[in-house]
Design a protein around this motif. Structure first.
Motif, short mmCIF file in Angstrom:
data_model
loop_
_atom_site.label_atom_id
_atom_site.label_comp_id
_atom_site.label_asym_id
_atom_site.label_seq_id
_atom_site.Cartn_x
_atom_site.Cartn_y
_atom_site.Cartn_z
N ALA A 198 0.83 -1.21 0.00
CA ALA A 198 0.00 0.00 0.00
C ALA A 198 0.87 1.26 0.00
O ALA A 198 0.61 2.21 -0.75
CB ALA A 198 -0.92 0.00 1.21
N LEU A 199 1.90 1.27 0.81
CA LEU A 199 2.78 2.44 0.88
C LEU A 199 3.61 2.60 -0.39
O LEU A 199 3.89 3.72 -0.84
CB LEU A 199 3.69 2.33 2.10
N ILE A 200 3.99 1.48 -1.01
CA ILE A 200 4.72 1.55 -2.29
C ILE A 200 3.82 2.14 -3.37
O ILE A 200 4.23 2.99 -4.17
CB ILE A 200 5.22 0.15 -2.71
N GLY A 201 2.56 1.70 -3.40
CA GLY A 201 1.61 2.25 -4.37
C GLY A 201 1.39 3.73 -4.18
O GLY A 201 1.29 4.50 -5.14
N LEU A 202 1.34 4.15 -2.93
CA LEU A 202 1.18 5.57 -2.63
C LEU A 202 2.37 6.37 -3.14
O LEU A 202 2.21 7.47 -3.68
CB LEU A 202 1.02 5.75 -1.12
N ALA A 203 3.56 5.82 -2.99
CA ALA A 203 4.77 6.51 -3.48
C ALA A 203 4.74 6.63 -5.00
O ALA A 203 5.08 7.69 -5.56
CB ALA A 203 6.01 5.74 -3.03
N VAL A 204 4.31 5.58 -5.69
CA VAL A 204 4.23 5.61 -7.15
C VAL A 204 3.23 6.66 -7.62
O VAL A 204 3.43 7.34 -8.63
CB VAL A 204 3.83 4.21 -7.69
N SER A 205 2.13 6.83 -6.88
CA SER A 205 1.09 7.79 -7.27
C SER A 205 1.62 9.22 -7.34
O SER A 205 1.13 10.03 -8.13
CB SER A 205 -0.08 7.73 -6.29
N ARG A 206 2.63 9.54 -6.56
CA ARG A 206 3.16 10.91 -6.57
C ARG A 206 3.81 11.25 -7.91
O ARG A 206 3.81 12.41 -8.33
CB ARG A 206 4.18 11.10 -5.44
N PHE A 207 4.32 10.24 -8.60
CA PHE A 207 4.89 10.46 -9.93
C PHE A 207 3.78 10.58 -10.98
O PHE A 207 3.86 11.40 -11.89
CB PHE A 207 5.84 9.32 -10.29
N ILE A 208 2.74 9.76 -10.84
CA ILE A 208 1.63 9.78 -11.79
C ILE A 208 0.90 11.12 -11.73
O ILE A 208 0.45 11.64 -12.76
CB ILE A 208 0.65 8.62 -11.49
N ASN A 209 0.79 11.70 -10.55
CA ASN A 209 0.01 12.92 -10.37
C ASN A 209 0.53 14.10 -11.19
O ASN A 209 -0.21 15.03 -11.49
CB ASN A 209 0.00 13.32 -8.88
N ARG A 210 1.78 14.06 -11.59
CA ARG A 210 2.35 15.14 -12.38
C ARG A 210 1.70 15.26 -13.76
O ARG A 210 1.75 16.32 -14.38
CB ARG A 210 3.86 14.91 -12.57
N TYR A 211 1.09 14.18 -14.22
CA TYR A 211 0.51 14.14 -15.56
C TYR A 211 -1.01 14.20 -15.57
O TYR A 211 -1.65 14.04 -16.61
CB TYR A 211 0.97 12.87 -16.28
N LEU A 212 -1.61 14.43 -14.40
CA LEU A 212 -3.07 14.44 -14.32
C LEU A 212 -3.61 15.86 -14.29
O LEU A 212 -3.24 16.67 -13.46
CB LEU A 212 -3.54 13.71 -13.05
N ASN A 213 -4.53 16.17 -15.25
CA ASN A 213 -5.29 17.41 -15.19
C ASN A 213 -6.71 17.08 -14.77
O ASN A 213 -7.03 15.92 -14.47
CB ASN A 213 -5.27 18.14 -16.54
N ARG A 214 -7.60 18.08 -14.73
CA ARG A 214 -8.96 17.84 -14.23
C ARG A 214 -9.71 16.84 -15.09
O ARG A 214 -10.40 15.95 -14.58
CB ARG A 214 -9.73 19.16 -14.16
N LYS A 215 -9.57 16.94 -16.43
CA LYS A 215 -10.30 16.04 -17.32
C LYS A 215 -9.83 14.59 -17.14
O LYS A 215 -10.64 13.67 -17.04
CB LYS A 215 -10.10 16.47 -18.77
N ARG A 216 -8.52 14.40 -17.09
CA ARG A 216 -7.99 13.05 -16.92
C ARG A 216 -8.36 12.47 -15.56
O ARG A 216 -8.68 11.29 -15.44
CB ARG A 216 -6.46 13.07 -17.07
N THR A 217 -8.33 13.32 -14.54
CA THR A 217 -8.69 12.86 -13.20
C THR A 217 -10.15 12.40 -13.17
O THR A 217 -10.48 11.36 -12.57
CB THR A 217 -8.49 13.98 -12.16
#
Length: 243
Positions: A198-217
């Motif tokens: 769970a904590l590893i997944g949370l760490a990975v999400s911080r990199f993914i968030n850089r590419y998310l805008n409102r429409k993609r989210t």
């Protein structure tokens, strides 16, 4: 539980935590159906405990986007929703609860994808919070109701507000389940094992968030909700065929 089973279940938990860290929810939707196939008795307590850890961390990281007033009104509905949900866990079968949740979620997604976006008011947020409380306490899948009401929020606002809501809501759910005596020891042990993925997944999400805008989210949030509901249905069909 055998080691190879724990390793296999670590995969959906990792994916679920990644989703939760990116769009504010997903801990239950992406992992609960797989856990239910192995041992339904682990739900909802194990996922609720993991959600507390993940939501608390996301809240710290995205606290600048928190809509405190919106989260507060949603929590007004969450409290009675938790109580109703805990009562349903005691009196209704998991199969019936899963079908009700899945159909409710799919209905909300369908109208949302057709262009309907509910007006965000105190009342609608409280109603969504109540629905989330019922669904989260019964089946661990409580994010869909909130994603529908907050679907147009920017990424940081969505994550921060959802994290605050789920941290408080999951804590209330856990306390309610404890009061009803619905937290088995094996669920606590399983949650402890799943903390690492769970904590590893949370760490990975911080990199993914850089590419998310409102429409993609928004697209990811609604798609995750649909997949979660679909997985619940598939789980129940498999159990029905097996029996």
């Amino acid at each position: 539980m055998e080691a190879h089973v724990l390793i296999l279940l670590a995969i959906p938990v990792f994916v679920a935590a990644t989703l939760q860290g990116s769009i504010g929810f997903g801990m239950g939707m992406a992992s609960a159906p797989f856990i239910a196939i192995v041992d339904p008795g682990l739900l909802p307590a194990s996922i609720i405990m993991l959600a507390i850890v993940v939501s608390g961390t996301v809240l710290i990281l995205d606290r600048s986007g928190l809509d405190f007033r919106g989260a507060s009104w949603a929590l007004v509905g969450r409290v009675p929703g938790n109580i109703i949900g805990a009562g349903l866990v005691v009196i209704m079968s998991p199969a019936v609860l899963s079908w009700l949740v899945a159909l409710t979620v799919l209905g909300g997604i369908l109208v949302s994808m057709r262009g309907w976006e509910p007006k965000v008011t105190r009342t609608t947020q409280a109603i969504a919070g109540g629905m989330s409380g019922i669904m989260g306490t019964t089946t661990s899948v409580g994010g869909a109701a909130m994603s529908i009401i907050w679907q147009s929020s920017e990424g940081p606002k969505l994550r921060g507000t959802m994290a605050a809501f789920f941290l408080a809501g999951s804590t209330l759910s856990l306390a309610t389940l404890l009061a009803f005596g619905a937290i088995p020891q094996r669920a606590v042990e399983f949650a402890a094992w799943m903390l690492i993925p769970a904590l590893i997944g949370l760490a990975v999400s911080r990199f993914i968030n850089r590419y998310l805008n409102r429409k993609r989210t928004r697209v990811i949030a609604l798609t995750a909700s649909a997949l979660g509901a679909g997985a619940l249905i598939v789980t129940q069909v498999v159990e029905l065929v097996a029996s």
